[in-house]
Enzyme design. Structure first.
Site, PDB file in Angstrom:
ATOM      1  NE  ARG A 192       0.399  11.906   7.392  1.00 30.66           N
ATOM      2  CZ  ARG A 192       0.281  13.051   8.059  1.00 30.66           C
ATOM      3  NH1 ARG A 192      -0.847  13.338   8.689  1.00 30.66           N
ATOM      4  NH2 ARG A 192       1.280  13.909   8.096  1.00 30.66           N
ATOM      5  CG  ASP A 222      -4.252   4.831  10.565  1.00 29.64           C
ATOM      6  OD1 ASP A 222      -5.459   4.671  10.317  1.00 29.64           O
ATOM      7  OD2 ASP A 222      -3.367   4.065  10.152  1.00 29.64           O
ATOM      8  CE  LYS A 251      -1.652   1.677   3.964  1.00 27.88           C
ATOM      9  NZ  LYS A 251      -1.370   3.131   4.056  1.00 27.88           N
ATOM     10  CG  ASN A 252       2.517   2.527   3.574  1.00 23.62           C
ATOM     11  OD1 ASN A 252       1.427   3.084   3.492  1.00 23.62           O
ATOM     12  ND2 ASN A 252       2.949   1.983   4.701  1.00 23.62           N
ATOM     13  CG  ASP A 261       2.594   0.984   9.885  1.00 24.11           C
ATOM     14  OD1 ASP A 261       2.221   1.759  10.783  1.00 24.11           O
ATOM     15  OD2 ASP A 261       2.573   1.289   8.682  1.00 24.11           O
ATOM     16  CB  VAL A 263       7.715   6.168  14.602  1.00 23.54           C
ATOM     17  CG1 VAL A 263       7.339   6.794  13.262  1.00 23.54           C
ATOM     18  CG2 VAL A 263       9.004   5.359  14.475  1.00 23.54           C
TER      19      VAL A 263
END
Length: 444
Positions: A94, A119, A22-23, A309, A331
């Site tokens: 984002r 999130d 996804k990222n 994550d 983070v």
């Protein structure tokens, strides 16, 4: 809003294929806007964030053909029709903020993007983005509804040092620098594997871009681009999630397409608590090896550290590991709130505002609950929970898979669709028993 009824007591066994990251996919789609040439992306997951990014690109003028069965997207943006991103994309994820860099590169006269969402795991301020763009010659302003940026003299290469290796800021500055005049150097840049995938994509497109191990990225401005055909890297978060679920339930699952080199910190930590895995040429098999052992200090960090994550699902493993373990989230300052949901299920965990590790992080002097101690082993009981964010959502599903006393009702499961392709069918194919429900919003 969606919900799921999750039955406990299952053992996950079988094989599952991990999807494209996804990222990475979402950022590559944005990067395609830099060029007027055709770009082909393969191994594309049909998930919420990708669907949203495709619609965002279409709204700006991109011509997109998506063969979902083949997992291939062909995107071509000969012209940017709009330099103002529609408010319909406000506060949903984002991705819109990355359009500041990408659109400024093609529309230096001015762009407008809406407020970002994503999130609720901390402030995730955008100062690093704006300060870097201003060093490249842009002027950025916020009016309460969105962000306006312009580079009247065009973007000009610069020497930029990030105060913190922010992933989003690094991506934004890379995108802005691709069409900037001259050379740009980004120091203290994030070097996550998704950023390296973005760099590979841009190199294929004709951009002269390099990176060093000292967190330096060098980019020379480019005006002529090539067509690109690019395979998206597998999703290391999804792969780890299914691996953790296999170990947690006492099962054995082969995760096809999982790549060891993308998951080294996770695999090391999993083995340190007794989790089993075996690496093959086509994926990684995860399995219950022995009773899990706690007593570890899990500290999240930027790459090559333990990914933030991975932290939330891993906490469920620690609740079933003998002994007390520490989590230190460095983070995102507000990412441990989901532990209250696990406490409701019976997990024995405590939240702390101070740094619980050998080194202080940037939140040491802030009033943020960014550390925790988890005591195991504690049996979990079925409960009703509301998912606060994407990765906490998978953690709650994992916990429900081993919970006693009837099915758990997990609400807000549409957040899982943002990052996990076909997650219900995948888990059920491994032996889980999950039923999707549609609840009246009033019930929330």
């Amino acid at each position: 809003m969606a919900a799921a009824e999750v039955f406990g007591g299952c053992v996950l066994e079988g094989s599952v294929r991990v999807s494209g990251a996804k990222n990475s996919t979402t950022k590559l789609l944005v990067a395609s806007l830099l060029s007027d040439r055709k770009c082909v992306l393969r191994n594309v997951p049909d998930i919420g964030d990708v669907r949203l990014t495709v619609e965002l690109c279409r709204s700006l003028g991109s011509i997109v053909h998506w063969d979902k069965q083949a997992e291939v997207i062909e995107i071509h943006t000969p012209e940017i029709h709009m330099s103002e991103v529609s408010a319909q994309f406000s506060r949903v994820n984002r991705i819109p903020i990355l359009l500041l860099g990408a659109l400024l590169a093609r529309c230096p006269e001015g762009v407008v993007v809406p407020c970002v969402g994503g999130d609720a795991i901390g402030e995730r301020t955008l100062n690093f983005h704006f300060e870097g763009l201003e060093q490249l010659g842009a002027k950025v302003a916020y009016d309460g509804h969105g962000y306006q940026a312009a580079a009247p003299k065009g973007l000009i290469g610069a020497y930029i040092t990030l105060p913190y290796p922010s992933v989003g800021a690094t991506e934004n500055l890379i995108l802005a620098s691709v069409r900037a005049q001259g050379r740009t150097i980004i120091k203290n840049a994030a070097l996550e594997v998704e950023i390296l995938d973005l760099i590979l994509f841009l190199q294929k497109a004709g951009v002269e871009i390099t990176t060093d191990n000292d967190r330096t990225i060098e980019i020379f401005g480019c005006e002529d681009f090539y067509e690109v055909d690019h395979w998206v890297i597998p999703d290391k978060i999804e792969a780890a999630s299914f691996g953790m679920a296999a170990v947690l339930t006492g099962g054995r699952v082969f995760v096809e397409n999982a790549e060891q080199h993308l998951m080294i910190p996770f695999l090391k930590t999993l083995r340190s608590i007794g989790g089993g895995f075996s690496v093959t040429e086509t994926g990684i098999e995860f399995f219950y090896n022995e009773p899990l052992k706690g007593g570890v200090v899990l500290e999240t960090d930027v790459h090559p550290g333990f990914l933030t994550d991975w932290q939330q699902p891993f906490s469920v493993l620690l609740s079933q590991a003998e002994g007390s373990s520490v989590i230190h989230e460095t983070v995102h300052e507000n990412r441990l709130g989901y532990l209250r949901g696990l406490q409701k299920m019976g997990a024995n965990c405590e939240l702390f505002y101070q740094c619980l590790s050998s080194k202080a992080c940037r939140y040491a002097t802030g009033n943020f609950p960014h550390s925790a101690i988890i005591h195991g082993v504690t049996p979990l009981k079925a409960s009703q929970l509301v998912i606060p964010d994407l990765r906490a959502g998978f953690a709650y599903i994992m916990a429900a898979l081993i919970a006693e006393g009837g099915p758990s009702l997990i609400k807000n499961t549409q957040l899982l669709d943002r990052g996990y392709y076909n997650w219900v069918d995948k888990l059920n194919s491994l032996g889980a028993k999950i039923h999707l429900l549609s609840l009246d919003p009033v019930a929330f």
